[in-house]
Design an enzyme around this catalytic site. Sequence first.
Site, PDB file in Angstrom:
ATOM      1  N   SER A 244     -18.930 -31.970 -19.454  1.00  0.00           N
ATOM      2  CA  SER A 244     -18.553 -31.390 -18.063  1.00  0.00           C
ATOM      3  C   SER A 244     -18.423 -33.167 -17.331  1.00  0.00           C
ATOM      4  O   SER A 244     -17.443 -33.962 -17.511  1.00  0.00           O
ATOM      5  CB  SER A 244     -19.977 -30.799 -17.318  1.00  0.00           C
ATOM      6  N   ASP A 475     -13.011 -21.412 -18.231  1.00  0.00           N
ATOM      7  CA  ASP A 475     -13.794 -22.126 -17.436  1.00  0.00           C
ATOM      8  C   ASP A 475     -13.952 -22.622 -15.467  1.00  0.00           C
ATOM      9  O   ASP A 475     -12.297 -23.244 -14.618  1.00  0.00           O
ATOM     10  CB  ASP A 475     -13.823 -24.332 -18.262  1.00  0.00           C
ATOM     11  N   HIS A 503     -17.919 -22.188 -19.432  1.00  0.00           N
ATOM     12  CA  HIS A 503     -18.519 -23.137 -19.178  1.00  0.00           C
ATOM     13  C   HIS A 503     -18.512 -24.091 -20.315  1.00  0.00           C
ATOM     14  O   HIS A 503     -19.219 -24.097 -20.861  1.00  0.00           O
ATOM     15  CB  HIS A 503     -18.565 -23.945 -17.779  1.00  0.00           C
TER      16      HIS A 503
END
Length: 535
Positions: A244, A475, A503
Amino acid sequence: MITRNPRRALPAAVAAVATAALLAGCTSGSGTAAAPAATTAAAGTTPTATPTPTPTVKPTGANDPALKAFYGQQLAWGPCPKDPQNEEDTSALQCATLKVPLDYSAPATGTLDVAVVRNPATKPDQRIGSLLLNPGGPGGSGVQMVTYGPKRFDGPLHDRYDIVGFDPRGTDGTSPLNCLDDRARDGWLSTDQPGDDHGKQLADACQAKYAQVLPFVGTRNSARDMDVLRAALGDQKLSYLGMSYGTYLGSLYAEEFPDRVGRLVLDGATSASTSLIQHNIEQQAGFERALKAFAADCVTKDACPLGKDPDQAIQKLSAFLDGLKDKPLKTEQGRTLTSATAWTAVLSRLYGGEKAWTGLRNSLGWAMVRGKGDYLLDLADGYTGRDKDGRYSPSADAYTAIHCADGATDAPAGEQLQAALADLTAKAPLVSKHDPMAALFDPDCRIWPFRATEKPHVIKSAATTPIVVVGSTGDPATPYAWAEKLTAELGNAVLLTRDGEGHTGYGASKCVRASVDAFLLDGTVPAAGIHCPTD
């Protein structure tokens, strides 16, 4: 931290497991390290020195004589403090503190203590080196990623790597930023009627407590810290798994230190070339799509509180959440489930993919059918880092401070603002309706006390080793298009795709994990065009 919807990139160590709660607070490592005599900004304090805020001056790394002592320091490893909230066996873990300059352009003016933890390789005779981790955020704790999941990397990867986590500047064990007291934060996060000074309230509180640290908590400085840590660990090149927001940290590292890039994996990609406003619009569109996917699935299940009509389900859900502005729900704790809090709860569960949908469906049923908001409130608390005693994470404001230090100060006005709002409404009409301005300016850096010089730009990798980028087609927080974009921008990179909701990909697909592990262990670069299923 957020005020409305959870648009920040949730630490991927959490999001990868749908049923996992957000990692609880953990104290950082012990031990000391040799460094030049200087003022230290430890956790909860600020340095007495007043350095000039120039966080984007490019250092020369280990070749800079002023940084020689930092690069040459020896980490003093020792047992990690026991965390009473952590039920994992952490007896094998070792903790230490890394000394780094507060300001890399003036290293003698002050230092920071960076919390570090390692889980030593289980087969030292086959050891490759250290694998550094970052779980995302910004604001996620790499120390907690290791201490709350010491078995997460068991197998060939842990056999041959020391698994190393560190807390970036402003987070948890490294000068954590917590600007508002807990009572004030409760109101700040849950209000459905934020005043014009809502952002200023946080900015003023952070300025009052952390004025000397705030200019230096940006990601580029954390990337420099990561290179000092690489040297202190004894590694010639960096092996890294960033998820991320951690993909941005890894990208900046590759830009700053291309000759030190070893095997880098960037999972759940973000691009440094996208402005915060455009980033938020595209991310809101990702949540809108994921919410529709959840609603479409819900109507096929028994006891779905959204009914059986797939065309009406998403409208019913958003109407209920928005309706809490006028009719909030009381909970058994005596607290109130507001519209802002409920939206946070619902969207936060989309990080976990389909495995998280059952729990979300049940929590919505309690609220929509029975009028009980306790379960949704618990989900929101887990996301915002509030424990059962009403205490928030010690780094609750790292998300805002790091973004603002990274140059997220673009503030369209007039026709540009109206165009941005129109784009947001067109792409995410339901999830942005509650508070379009908060959705657009997340975080709100318009009134932040410091103006960073970092600007959106394309990062092209000059490293000789390819970088592996992992993208997931469903995502919500880091849309798949971002992974495609980052791969193209880096140039010397390959894209590994996971097909499915949720995610990041490493924790959600054995196929992704096998490909990533092969790259980290043997340097086997995934073939272009590989698509992996979700487990």
